[in-house]
Design a protein around this motif. Structure first.
Motif, PDB file in Angstrom:
ATOM      1  N   LYS A 166       0.840  -1.195   0.000  1.00  0.00           N
ATOM      2  CA  LYS A 166       0.000   0.000   0.000  1.00  0.00           C
ATOM      3  C   LYS A 166       0.877   1.248   0.000  1.00  0.00           C
ATOM      4  N   PRO A 167       0.680   2.136  -0.978  1.00  0.00           N
ATOM      5  CA  PRO A 167       1.513   3.342  -1.055  1.00  0.00           C
ATOM      6  C   PRO A 167       1.294   4.271   0.133  1.00  0.00           C
ATOM      7  N   THR A 168       2.326   5.080   0.403  1.00  0.00           N
ATOM      8  CA  THR A 168       2.224   6.035   1.508  1.00  0.00           C
ATOM      9  C   THR A 168       1.267   7.164   1.145  1.00  0.00           C
ATOM     10  N   LEU A 181      11.331   1.344 -17.501  1.00  0.00           N
ATOM     11  CA  LEU A 181      11.598  -0.024 -17.995  1.00  0.00           C
ATOM     12  C   LEU A 181      10.518  -0.988 -17.538  1.00  0.00           C
ATOM     13  N   ALA A 182      10.075  -0.852 -16.297  1.00  0.00           N
ATOM     14  CA  ALA A 182       9.064  -1.732 -15.721  1.00  0.00           C
ATOM     15  C   ALA A 182       8.330  -0.981 -14.622  1.00  0.00           C
ATOM     16  N   ARG A 183       7.101  -1.363 -14.358  1.00  0.00           N
ATOM     17  CA  ARG A 183       6.305  -0.703 -13.324  1.00  0.00           C
ATOM     18  C   ARG A 183       6.796  -1.053 -11.930  1.00  0.00           C
ATOM     19  N   LEU A 223      -1.775  -6.130  -6.193  1.00  0.00           N
ATOM     20  CA  LEU A 223      -2.464  -5.450  -5.096  1.00  0.00           C
ATOM     21  C   LEU A 223      -1.975  -4.007  -4.981  1.00  0.00           C
ATOM     22  N   GLU A 224      -0.678  -3.794  -5.144  1.00  0.00           N
ATOM     23  CA  GLU A 224      -0.107  -2.452  -5.071  1.00  0.00           C
ATOM     24  C   GLU A 224      -0.648  -1.558  -6.187  1.00  0.00           C
ATOM     25  N   GLU A 225      -0.804  -2.134  -7.365  1.00  0.00           N
ATOM     26  CA  GLU A 225      -1.315  -1.352  -8.496  1.00  0.00           C
ATOM     27  C   GLU A 225      -2.772  -0.958  -8.291  1.00  0.00           C
ATOM     28  N   SER A 234      -3.822   8.773 -13.390  1.00  0.00           N
ATOM     29  CA  SER A 234      -3.052   8.557 -14.623  1.00  0.00           C
ATOM     30  C   SER A 234      -2.307   7.212 -14.632  1.00  0.00           C
ATOM     31  N   TYR A 235      -2.447   6.456 -13.534  1.00  0.00           N
ATOM     32  CA  TYR A 235      -1.697   5.187 -13.449  1.00  0.00           C
ATOM     33  C   TYR A 235      -2.175   4.181 -14.494  1.00  0.00           C
TER      34      TYR A 235
END
Length: 265
Positions: A166-168, A181-183, A223-225, A234-235
């Motif tokens: 989970k992002p801050t 290069l990669a997500r 899950l993070e995405e 915009s993700y």
């Protein structure tokens, strides 16, 4: 007394023989007795000549029946003869099949590769030292590449770095540098490094656990995405244009390698 005994012995033998013949006739007569009806319905007497004549005719009939059965068996075997050679292999037929068709248009390349690879499988122990050297070189290069991608990813993430999916609350979306290069370059670099270590040590258990780690990180990244898409609208666009875990664009990979090499100067 002697003359009386000499006359009575042959007479007794003749009586025994006659009784045996009568017993034989009585045993077979019920099954073989002939009945003929005359105009007045009288029954003819059974005699030995008729008995042997009937026995001969019965034997002849059995022989004819046996001959017919033999002919039927031969006919059935002849009908099955086209399939008799099914499953049989002859060298002449194989050679004939090899000459069939147009040379160069029968798939000779695949047959050649087939026999070559079978030969290599049986003689694989002779190449163990060569493969050990190749796996060592390839594994070290793979470990270095994975560490480079993961290390640059940690630096690019900066203050947004967290071990939790989970992002801050102050998370900033990163789409440049290693994240172009990669997500998830950190996850991808970790997996690439573990795979390279498996090659260096030629360890199947390490490879097995690397595959398990890939499955876990893939679910964690998904899950993070999900949470990143809720925070950054915009993700979704970034997600559609960039690979998930592993870099696939050679141009971007070369640019990253150049960036890492310049950082060490």
């Amino acid at each position: 007394a002697m003359s009386h005994a000499g006359v009575s012995m042959p007479l007794a033998a003749m009586v025994v023989m006659m009784m045996a013949q009568m017993s034989l006739v009585e045993a077979f007569a019920p099954a073989l007795q002939l009945h003929s009806r005359a105009a007045h319905g009288t029954q003819t007497n059974f005699n030995m000549g008729t008995f042997f004549q009937l026995r001969h005719s019965k034997t002849h009939a059995r022989r004819l029946q046996f001959a017919q059965l033999s002919m039927q068996s031969d006919d059935s075997s002849e009908k099955k003869s086209p399939d008799a050679n099914k499953g049989s292999i002859t060298l002449d037929k194989v050679m004939e099949n090899m000459k069939d068709g147009t040379p160069g248009e029968r798939g000779e390349l695949y047959v050649g590769l087939q026999f070559l690879l079978v030969f290599l499988v049986f003689n694989a122990p002779a190449f163990e030292e060569t493969f050990e050297s190749l796996s060592l070189i390839t594994g070290l290069a793979t470990v270095a590449f994975g560490l480079a991608i993961g290390g640059v990813g940690v630096l690019d993430l900066g203050d947004s770095l967290t071990p939790w999916p989970k992002p801050t609350s102050k998370n900033e979306l990163q789409t440049t540098g290693s994240f172009s290069l990669a997500r998830h370059p950190i996850y991808g670099g970790l997996l690439i490094g573990c795979f390279g270590l498996s090659l260096v040590s030629l360890s199947f258990p390490r490879l097995f656990f690397t595959i398990i780690l890939f499955l876990v990180l893939d679910v964690k990244a998904s899950l993070e995405e999900k949470w990143l898409a809720e925070v950054h609208p915009s993700y979704t666009e970034y997600q559609a244009s960039t690979p998930k875990l592993f870099p696939t664009d050679p141009t971007k990979i070369a640019a990253l390698v150049q960036q890492v090499s310049e950082s060490f100067k």
